[in-house]
Design an enzyme around this catalytic site. Structure first.
Site, PDB file in Angstrom:
ATOM      1  N   ARG A   1       0.836  -1.191   0.000  1.00  0.00           N
ATOM      2  CA  ARG A   1       0.000   0.000   0.000  1.00  0.00           C
ATOM      3  C   ARG A   1       0.873   1.245   0.000  1.00  0.00           C
ATOM      4  NH1 ARG A   1      -1.842   0.751   4.386  1.00  0.00           N
ATOM      5  NH2 ARG A   1      -1.139  -1.081   5.525  1.00  0.00           N
TER       6      ARG A   1
ATOM      7  N   TYR B   1      -1.454  -3.777  -7.297  1.00  0.00           N
ATOM      8  CA  TYR B   1      -1.130  -4.578  -6.113  1.00  0.00           C
ATOM      9  C   TYR B   1      -2.187  -4.513  -5.020  1.00  0.00           C
ATOM     10  CZ  TYR B   1       0.978  -6.673  -2.131  1.00  0.00           C
ATOM     11  OH  TYR B   1       1.183  -7.493  -1.067  1.00  0.00           O
TER      12      TYR B   1
ATOM     13  N   LYS C   1      -9.470  -2.583   1.708  1.00  0.00           N
ATOM     14  CA  LYS C   1      -9.197  -1.429   2.556  1.00  0.00           C
ATOM     15  C   LYS C   1      -9.979  -0.194   2.106  1.00  0.00           C
ATOM     16  CE  LYS C   1      -6.874  -3.713   5.409  1.00  0.00           C
ATOM     17  NZ  LYS C   1      -5.634  -4.340   5.311  1.00  0.00           N
TER      18      LYS C   1
ATOM     19  N   HIS D   1     -10.352  -2.594  11.550  1.00  0.00           N
ATOM     20  CA  HIS D   1      -9.254  -3.441  11.043  1.00  0.00           C
ATOM     21  C   HIS D   1      -9.029  -4.576  12.040  1.00  0.00           C
ATOM     22  CE1 HIS D   1      -4.815  -3.426   9.395  1.00  0.00           C
ATOM     23  NE2 HIS D   1      -5.548  -4.348   8.811  1.00  0.00           N
TER      24      HIS D   1
ATOM     25  N   SER E   1      -1.138  -3.552  10.348  1.00  0.00           N
ATOM     26  CA  SER E   1      -0.784  -4.451   9.253  1.00  0.00           C
ATOM     27  C   SER E   1       0.466  -5.254   9.595  1.00  0.00           C
ATOM     28  CB  SER E   1      -0.532  -3.636   7.983  1.00  0.00           C
ATOM     29  OG  SER E   1      -1.703  -2.928   7.650  1.00  0.00           O
TER      30      SER E   1
ATOM     31  N   CYS F   1       0.972  -7.485  11.851  1.00  0.00           N
ATOM     32  CA  CYS F   1       1.248  -7.612  13.280  1.00  0.00           C
ATOM     33  C   CYS F   1       0.501  -8.786  13.915  1.00  0.00           C
ATOM     34  CB  CYS F   1       0.919  -6.318  14.012  1.00  0.00           C
ATOM     35  SG  CYS F   1       2.051  -4.986  13.608  1.00  0.00           S
ATOM     36  N   GLY F   2      -0.008  -9.699  13.109  1.00  0.00           N
ATOM     37  CA  GLY F   2      -0.486 -10.949  13.688  1.00  0.00           C
ATOM     38  C   GLY F   2      -1.967 -11.235  13.679  1.00  0.00           C
TER      39      GLY F   2
ATOM     40  N   THR G   1      -3.945 -12.467  11.087  1.00  0.00           N
ATOM     41  CA  THR G   1      -4.221 -13.763  10.448  1.00  0.00           C
ATOM     42  C   THR G   1      -3.775 -14.894  11.362  1.00  0.00           C
ATOM     43  OG1 THR G   1      -3.940 -12.755   8.274  1.00  0.00           O
ATOM     44  CG2 THR G   1      -3.836 -15.158   8.373  1.00  0.00           C
TER      45      THR G   1
ATOM     46  N   ASP H   1      -9.065  -9.964   8.988  1.00  0.00           N
ATOM     47  CA  ASP H   1      -8.558  -8.612   8.694  1.00  0.00           C
ATOM     48  C   ASP H   1      -9.566  -7.495   8.968  1.00  0.00           C
ATOM     49  OD1 ASP H   1      -6.202  -7.195   7.664  1.00  0.00           O
ATOM     50  OD2 ASP H   1      -7.460  -6.610   5.976  1.00  0.00           O
TER      51      ASP H   1
ATOM     52  N   ARG I   1       2.220 -12.229  -0.610  1.00  0.00           N
ATOM     53  CA  ARG I   1       0.915 -12.603  -0.041  1.00  0.00           C
ATOM     54  C   ARG I   1       0.321 -13.821  -0.735  1.00  0.00           C
ATOM     55  NH1 ARG I   1      -1.513  -8.897   4.088  1.00  0.00           N
ATOM     56  NH2 ARG I   1       0.182  -7.412   4.352  1.00  0.00           N
TER      57      ARG I   1
ATOM     58  N   GLY J   1       0.469 -20.082  18.626  1.00  0.00           N
ATOM     59  CA  GLY J   1      -0.511 -20.905  19.340  1.00  0.00           C
ATOM     60  C   GLY J   1      -0.560 -20.604  20.832  1.00  0.00           C
TER      61      GLY J   1
HETATM   62  P1  GTP Z   1      -2.159  -7.776   7.441  1.00  0.00           P
HETATM   63  O1  GTP Z   1      -2.689  -8.818   6.532  1.00  0.00           O
HETATM   64  O2  GTP Z   1      -1.093  -6.939   6.816  1.00  0.00           O
HETATM   65  O3  GTP Z   1      -3.229  -6.911   8.016  1.00  0.00           O
HETATM   66  O4  GTP Z   1      -1.338  -8.546   8.614  1.00  0.00           O
HETATM   67  P2  GTP Z   1      -1.782  -9.422   9.876  1.00  0.00           P
HETATM   68  O5  GTP Z   1      -2.084  -8.521  11.026  1.00  0.00           O
HETATM   69  O6  GTP Z   1      -2.816 -10.409   9.499  1.00  0.00           O
HETATM   70  O7  GTP Z   1      -0.407 -10.181  10.256  1.00  0.00           O
HETATM   71  P3  GTP Z   1      -0.013 -11.717  10.140  1.00  0.00           P
HETATM   72  O8  GTP Z   1      -0.832 -12.603  11.033  1.00  0.00           O
HETATM   73  O9  GTP Z   1       0.046 -12.096   8.720  1.00  0.00           O
HETATM   74  O10 GTP Z   1       1.460 -11.699  10.747  1.00  0.00           O
HETATM   75  C1  GTP Z   1       2.465 -10.875  10.218  1.00  0.00           C
HETATM   76  C2  GTP Z   1       3.807 -11.302  10.723  1.00  0.00           C
HETATM   77  O11 GTP Z   1       3.835 -11.334  12.145  1.00  0.00           O
HETATM   78  C3  GTP Z   1       4.210 -12.705  10.257  1.00  0.00           C
HETATM   79  O12 GTP Z   1       5.552 -12.685   9.830  1.00  0.00           O
HETATM   80  C4  GTP Z   1       4.044 -13.548  11.484  1.00  0.00           C
HETATM   81  O13 GTP Z   1       4.936 -14.632  11.491  1.00  0.00           O
HETATM   82  C5  GTP Z   1       4.323 -12.568  12.626  1.00  0.00           C
HETATM   83  N1  GTP Z   1       3.565 -12.949  13.845  1.00  0.00           N
HETATM   84  C6  GTP Z   1       2.240 -13.204  13.924  1.00  0.00           C
HETATM   85  N2  GTP Z   1       1.872 -13.561  15.176  1.00  0.00           N
HETATM   86  C7  GTP Z   1       3.001 -13.529  15.922  1.00  0.00           C
HETATM   87  C8  GTP Z   1       3.292 -13.795  17.310  1.00  0.00           C
HETATM   88  O14 GTP Z   1       2.418 -14.145  18.114  1.00  0.00           O
HETATM   89  N3  GTP Z   1       4.586 -13.633  17.699  1.00  0.00           N
HETATM   90  C9  GTP Z   1       5.570 -13.250  16.829  1.00  0.00           C
HETATM   91  N4  GTP Z   1       6.807 -13.114  17.301  1.00  0.00           N
HETATM   92  N5  GTP Z   1       5.336 -13.000  15.513  1.00  0.00           N
HETATM   93  C10 GTP Z   1       4.078 -13.133  15.074  1.00  0.00           C
HETATM   94  C1  SPV Z   2      -2.794  -4.577   5.271  1.00  0.00           C
HETATM   95  O1  SPV Z   2      -1.829  -3.937   4.826  1.00  0.00           O
HETATM   96  O2  SPV Z   2      -3.313  -4.317   6.388  1.00  0.00           O
HETATM   97  C2  SPV Z   2      -3.332  -5.706   4.488  1.00  0.00           C
HETATM   98  C3  SPV Z   2      -2.834  -5.909   3.137  1.00  0.00           C
HETATM   99  O3  SPV Z   2      -4.208  -6.418   4.961  1.00  0.00           O
HETATM  100  S1  SPV Z   2      -3.556  -4.855   1.966  1.00  0.00           S
HETATM  101  O4  SPV Z   2      -4.721  -5.527   1.413  1.00  0.00           O
HETATM  102  O5  SPV Z   2      -2.547  -4.634   0.913  1.00  0.00           O
HETATM  103  O6  SPV Z   2      -3.947  -3.636   2.596  1.00  0.00           O
HETATM  104 MN    MN Z   3      -4.737  -5.712   7.119  1.00  0.00          MN
END
Ligand code: GTP
Ligand code: SPV
Ligand code: MN
Length: 606
Positions: A71, A200, A209, A229, A251, A253-254, A256, A280, A383, A509
């Protein structure tokens, strides 16, 4: 064939056709035949690459331009009539001026191309919380992604009906994918989105978004609901009851990962299970019983690939095993499968890295890049786009038009220090303050420097479609409306570090252990330590069975510490932020939030 008789849709599509001048207009009905033909076409032109159809049936690969991988917040605008209504967190331009600037860029942009007209529903078809959008685009990649991410096709028009004008108009052209002319523009007062010169993710999948957060947050303020979000998950307890929790983290930060978590052995044995409703975005509205109900407006996951593996997020990985689109990961040319950093420790020798160069992956990743870190085969923001129904732990309530009742809302971010593993706010108003105070280290999900601490209120900084002060006021209003039925509000931090920069909480987990405490707090079955910042777990109340070696009592003390000096600095920074970044720049901060900040300071100094 235009799929609808709705004159508002027909007129708008006609205007967009006259503007962009495509050779051909194709209405997307969402049928399997049509999707298969588009896949075949994209493969034949090289826009998409077919992966191993035995190991990854229905899966495709796509590579974007190296200048178009995330983004672009500095090129994203909220265009409403009055500048004050966009507020200090958004770029603003007068809507007429913006249209005057962009119209020549769209003029003829689709010459020699096909315009696809995509009707889609955000939210389950027929849900009172769902909304319809129509996106026109010159990108097959967008069509194929929207097919996974939304309920796309004829059904959406049926939901809209033949007369309604209540749909979000999304205009996208990849044009020349010129980063200097890239604009992502929301017109909240016109229900319209214009996106140009990107191909993208969040820049072009306009249901995500742009609509489900920026436009929808504005609609939610006007209509009495919230677009956030947030992931949504259900925890099934041994007694069979399912408690639903939503959580906002910035974004990458965990979200998913938390949405799909697999409980540790001990919890599994006791009968705990986690179900994913969304990873999300959450749309939330008070239901007939006065509680807050949430739907996931999306139909798939646009998830961060790096770091996803069978141990960290088995359910996400399993979701990508069929009918998935991979963007900017690496290809293993030996068997046409995919690879990314953190999938395993075995980069393919015969690889194509994300920019398209054929390399020996083992040698490539052993070489340092300009940033002093090993070069990467997959882009850090690469992604997967995977259908929600592929997810082994998808909630049985996923399609429930009424949504699920939320018991707890969690905020969080990446904080190396200061913020404890978990704490509970005193009430909704204090929780709103806690959300307004979220800050987090930046990630690769947006262009710009990574690892810089920035304020990201409610994890919504890039996504609030109006004035952040009004957004906070809306949160407070929702709390008043919900009264004692309001979800409890918590804050978590999975990212606390030791002196050497290592994370001291195992995360993933094991975050179940924190959810467990949160649920018990909601039920009123566990006590807590009252501190100046909120309620923190009492010693021994976070279950560490099975991880005692890693999370010793000393480490747990560090994880739960509320350090007076650090919090004094935090409060000073919040005063600076509220005043200089928000109030001085036209954000009307509600008095209640200033009062919360004063009260926090008073408690800390007592
Ligand atoms: P967007 O799709 O951008 O909104 O991201 P998101 O908030 O869904 O983040 P996602 O779960 O994909 O995690 C992003 C990164 O954070 C990955 O590299 C994960 O491995 C890492 N991560 C997620 N959960 C944890 C956790 O509990 N501890 C640590 N150390 N890293 C984590
Ligand atoms: C984010 O950046 O928070 C995402 C990916 O979930 S995007 O769809 O590119 O915004
Ligand atoms: Mn997101």
């Amino acid at each position: 064939m235009s799929l609808t008789k709705n004159p508002n849709v027909l007129k708008w599509v006609e205007e967009m056709t006259a503007l962009t001048k495509p050779d051909k207009v194709v209405w997307i009905d969402g049928s399997k035949e049509q999707i298969d033909a588009l896949k075949a076409e994209a493969i034949s032109t090289g826009e998409m690459i077919e992966l191993n159809q035995e190991k990854l049936p229905g899966c495709l690969y796509h590579r974007t331009l190296p200048n178009d991988v995330a983004r672009v917040e500095d090129r994203t605008f909220i265009c409403c009539k009055n500048k004050e209504d966009a507020g200090p967190t958004n770029n603003w331009m007068d809507p007429d001026e913006m249209k005057a600037m962009l119209t020549p860029m769209y003029d003829g942009a689709m010459k020699g191309r096909t315009m696809y007209v995509i009707p889609y529903s955000m939210g389950p078809i027929g849900s009172p919380l769902a909304k319809v959008g129509v996106e026109v685009t010159d990108s097959i990649y967008v069509v194929l992604n929207m097919n996974i991410m939304t309920r796309m096709g004829k059904q959406a028009f049926e939901n809209l009906g033949d007369e309604s004008n209540d749909f979000v108009r999304g205009l996208h052209s990849k044009a020349d994918v010129d980063p200097e002319k890239r604009y992502i523009v929301q017109f909240p007062e016109d229900n319209a989105i214009w996106s140009i010169n990107s191909a993208y993710g969040g820049n072009v999948l306009l249901g995500k978004k742009c609509f489900a957060l920026r436009i929808a947050s504005y609609q939610g303020k006007n209509e009495g609901w919230m677009a956030e979000h947030m992931l949504i998950l259900g925890v099934k307890k041994p007694d069979g009851e399912v408690k639903y929790i939503s959580a906002a983290f910035p974004s990458a930060c965990g979200k998913t990962n938390l949405a799909m978590l697999i409980p540790p052995e001990g919890y599994k044995k006791d009968g705990y299970e986690v179900f994913t409703v969304g990873d999300d975005i959450a749309w939330m509205k008070p239901g007939p019983d006065g509680r807050l109900y949430a739907i996931n407006p999306e139909n798939g996951f646009f998830g961060v690939a790096p770091g996803t593996n069978a141990k960290s997020n088995y359910n996400a990985l399993a979701s990508t095993m069929k009918d998935t689109i991979f963007t900017n990961v690496a290809i293993n040319n030996d068997d046409m499968t995919v690879w990314w950093e953190g999938l395993d420790k075995n980069p393919p020798e015969n690889a194509t890295e994300w920019k398209g160069a054929k390399v020996n992956g083992k040698e490539f990743t052993a070489v340092m890049g300009p940033d002093g870190k090993p070069q990467k085969l997959a882009h850090p923001n690469s992604r997967f786009t995977a259908p929600a129904k592929n997810c082994p732990c998808i909630s049985p309530e996923f399609d429930n038009p009424a949504g699920v009742p939320i018991s707890a809302i969690i905020f969080g971010g990446r904080r190396a220090s200061t913020t404890p593993l978990v704490y509970q706010s005193f009430d909704w108003t204090h929780g709103t303050y806690v959300g307004s105070a979220v800050s987090s280290e930046t990630t690769a999900a947006a262009t710009g420097a990574v690892g810089v601490l920035r304020h990201d209120p409610m994890a919504m900084k890039p996504f609030i479609g109006y004035n952040v002060g009004d957004y906070w006021a809306h949160w407070l209003e929702m709390g008043e409306k919900l009264g004692d039925k309001a979800p409890k509000i918590f804050n978590v931090n999975w990212f606390k570090q030791d002196e050497n920069g290592n994370f001291i909480w195992p995360g993933f987990g094991d975050n179940m252990r924190v959810l467990d405490w949160i649920i018990k707090r909601c039920e009123g079955t566990i006590d807590a330590e009252e501190t100046p910042i909120g309620f923190v777990p009492k010693k021994g109340d976070i279950n560490v069975e099975g991880i005692e070696d890693e999370v010793t009592p000393e480490i747990m003390d560090k994880l739960l510490a509320v350090d007076k000096d650090l919090w004094t600095a935090e409060i000073a920074e919040m005063r600076r932020y509220y005043k200089e970044d928000i109030a001085d720049k036209g954000g009307k901060i509600p008095d209640e939030l200033w009062a919360q900040l004063d009260a926090l300071e008073a408690r800390l100094n007592k």
